[in-house]
Scaffold this motif. Structure first.
Motif: not given
Length: 281
Positions: A27, A30, A90, A92-93, A95-96, A121-122, A124, A155, A159
């Motif tokens: 991310p 993060q 990941t 924290n999927i 919030r990705t 969001y994080d 990816f 990921p 997400p």
């Protein structure tokens, strides 16, 4: 772009491995997580017909040992038993935001990444400069080929948001409307299969607009809007943003932004995505 550290994980062969993430970064910003990602069981996805892109791959048969993905560190590759493809763990999927793009998105502080981080969001990232829906850069295939060949990895998990950005390299390399539409449609179908609960949004091709010398970039932006509508996903046109918002003096070259430009475009895109109801929950 950000890269993950190489982390050694010794697990049953073909299940999990670690890698130095080259085309898929961790991310941009993060956020506090809760340990391992929440991992619902993925549904098996049918195998692709010859030439058809199915990122989720084919259901795996045999040779797998049960492993709890939540026990793996972020950055580890996990062989998803539902589809037989290596995917990245990941932190924290939930919030990705998965961002697929080209050199407009690749820098760690790029305008698409800034926009998504600003929404909570994080990020990816999967992609590489010089690539697009049809365009490749030699080492990395276009979005569809890169996905099929494992040039970058999606990921693991689900997400809530998937963003597809690009088209500039397709315009530069002379890709036809038919080629762009076919590959963009294939990518959208693939991502819908793999992440059925995610919201999908396409961000078009940054440019000056048809009335201000935007040329082929403006045409590709409009074409992608049509493709997005045909597939029922959200679309943000950016084909005239350089002139509409007076940002030409913030270009680092003919098509890429300097730091101030990334900041300005990030704020604009964040506002547009927020208006579409895409803030992180």
């Amino acid at each position: 772009m950000l890269q993950a550290s190489t982390r050694a994980v010794l697990i049953a062969p073909v299940i999990a491995a670690c890698l130095l993430l080259g085309a898929c970064g961790l991310p941009f910003q993060q956020h506090a997580g809760t340990g391992g990602p929440s991992v619902p069981r993925a549904a098996a996805v049918p195998a692709a017909a010859p030439g058809e892109a199915v990122a989720a791959g084919s259901p795996a048969t045999g040779g797998f040992t049960a492993v709890d993905p939540s026990s793996l560190p972020a950055g580890a590759l996990f062989r998803n038993p539902a589809n037989g493809r290596d995917e990245v763990i990941t932190d924290n999927i939930g919030r990705t935001a998965l961002l697929i793009g080209d050199s407009q998105s690749e820098p760690a502080a790029s305008w698409p990444r800034r926009a998504l981080a600003g929404l909570g969001y994080d990020v990816f990232f999967c992609g590489r400069g010089g690539t697009g829906f049809v365009a490749s850069n030699g080492a990395t295939g276009n979005y569809v080929d890169a996905l099929q060949r494992g040039h970058w990895h999606l990921p693991y998990g689900f997400p809530p948001l998937v963003v597809i950005e690009g088209g500039g390299n397709d315009a530069k390399q002379g890709a036809t409307d038919a080629q762009i539409a076919a590959n963009a449609g294939s990518l959208i179908t693939t991502l819908k299969q793999r992440y059925p609960g995610a919201k999908l949004v396409m961000v078009g091709t940054l440019g000056k607009g048809a009335g201000n010398g935007g040329g082929r970039r403006a045409e590709v932006d409009a074409l992608l809007g049509t493709v997005a509508a045909e597939h029922g996903i959200l679309f943000v046109s950016v084909g005239d943003w350089l002139t509409r918002y007076g940002l030409e003096d913030q270009l680092a070259d003919s098509v890429h932004m300097n730091d101030d430009g990334h900041r300005a475009l990030g704020a604009l895109l964040r506002g547009r995505l927020s208006a579409l109801g895409l803030d992180a929950g």
